[in-house]
Write a protein that holds these residues in place. Structure first.
Motif: not given
Length: 337
Positions: A46-49, A100-113, A132-135
């Motif tokens: 889970v990439n948190a930022h 990100m998908e290919r390198s094992g990230t299931a979800a990210t928390v995206e700060f979206r401009e 999965e993105a928490v936008v």
């Protein structure tokens, strides 16, 4: 479905030889049994930022200071985002998400401009990508309502009292950058009672005390902080005080590889590998209420299967350290979602 190998089970990532039993996308059991597999089975990341919109400007702005690179409204990234078409931004974001998908990230928390339009753009970029993105919308309350929450640039940039109140009323997460350049914006950020802080490179002792007392989680992005010249966060001290998650920050500055971020955090920060793997998985999931990040019954089956017999990993004596400090995208054998 059964996934066999050395399973990094539970919150302590205890390595057990056996298999993970998955039904309807959920982990229903972890069984200890002998196997012939060299695989290491761990939770997907889970990439948190992240700031995935920066994918249009990879490695731009070499030698610029932090404010010149990313400060709103006229930092280099914001000028490049304004100059790009929607189609260009969406295509670039989709490529980063696929990596990100290919390198094992299931979800990210995206700060979206980009306000509401920016939220729509990341949703379109996610189409067909198994991340999965928490936008967290930025810039306007309307963007927050269209998104999953609000991601504030920092208390030095604006007064976010109204945005915080609206986000709280909506029952959504509110994250804010703080303590990246220096300590001056940490207290006003904490006054907003955020769901979490991002960066916290320069906390004073009083800030650490307050973070612990108020139970505020922190997302650290050490590679980004090093690149922008602001230093590196005191990860060990933060871990003693609160929950710490890990993010890769701007795609403009660094690849969104959690393998690289984990290795850097472990080696530069002198952090135990199990702490780092928690930062890269369950801590980020818990931050925004995702049911993934651990291999235990009842969790979503977002799993990363690493080839423990690869040329890179064969002979590793500690599978957790192998994943955190040595593994890379070339060692990924399979992604289960």
């Amino acid at each position: 479905m059964q996934i066999e190998g050395t399973v990094l089970r539970g919150r302590e990532f205890d390595p057990v030889e056996g298999r993970v039993i998955v039904e309807d996308g959920e982990i229903v059991a972890v069984e200890e049994t002998a196997t012939d597999s060299d695989a290491i089975v761990c939770p997907a990341f889970v990439n948190a930022h992240t700031h995935i919109g920066d994918s249009i400007a990879k490695e731009a702005g070499a030698g610029l200071r932090l404010d010149e690179l990313v400060a709103p409204p006229d930092g280099l990234k914001h000028r490049l985002l304004r100059a790009a078409t929607d189609a260009e931004k969406i295509a670039a974001m989709r490529r980063s998400l696929r990596f990100m998908e290919r390198s094992g990230t299931a979800a990210t928390v995206e700060f979206r401009e980009g306000g509401v339009a920016g939220v729509d753009a990341i949703r379109r970029a996610l189409d067909g990508v198994a991340v999965e993105a928490v936008v967290l919308g930025r810039e306007t309350v309307a963007a927050m309502h269209e998104a999953d929450g609000f991601g504030a640039s920092g208390a030095r940039d604006a007064d976010f009292t109204a945005e915080r109140a609206a986000t709280r009323e909506a029952g959504k997460p509110f994250g804010i950058h703080a303590g990246e350049r220096d300590s001056t914006d940490l207290s006003p950020a904490l006054d907003l009672e955020p769901t979490f802080l991002v960066h916290v490179v320069h906390p004073d002792p009083a800030h650490l005390d307050r973070i612990e007392r108020e139970g505020v989680p922190v997302v650290v992005c050490p590679r980004s902080n090093l690149v922008t010249g602001v230093g590196t966060p005191p990860i060990a001290e933060l871990l003693e005080r609160t929950t710490v998650a890990l993010g890769t920050d701007n795609v403009m500055l660094n690849s969104p590889s959690m393998f690289r971020e984990m290795e850097f955090a472990a080696k530069v920060g002198g952090i135990d590998a199990r702490d780092v793997l928690r930062m890269a998985t369950v801590n980020g999931a818990d931050l925004v209420g995702l049911n993934c990040g651990l291999i235990e019954s009842g969790r979503a089956a977002n799993l990363l299967v690493v080839d423990g017999g690869s040329d890179n990993l064969d002979g590793a004596r500690d599978p957790v350290r192998a994943v955190v400090r040595r593994a890379g995208v070339d060692d990924v054998e399979r992604i289960v979602r």
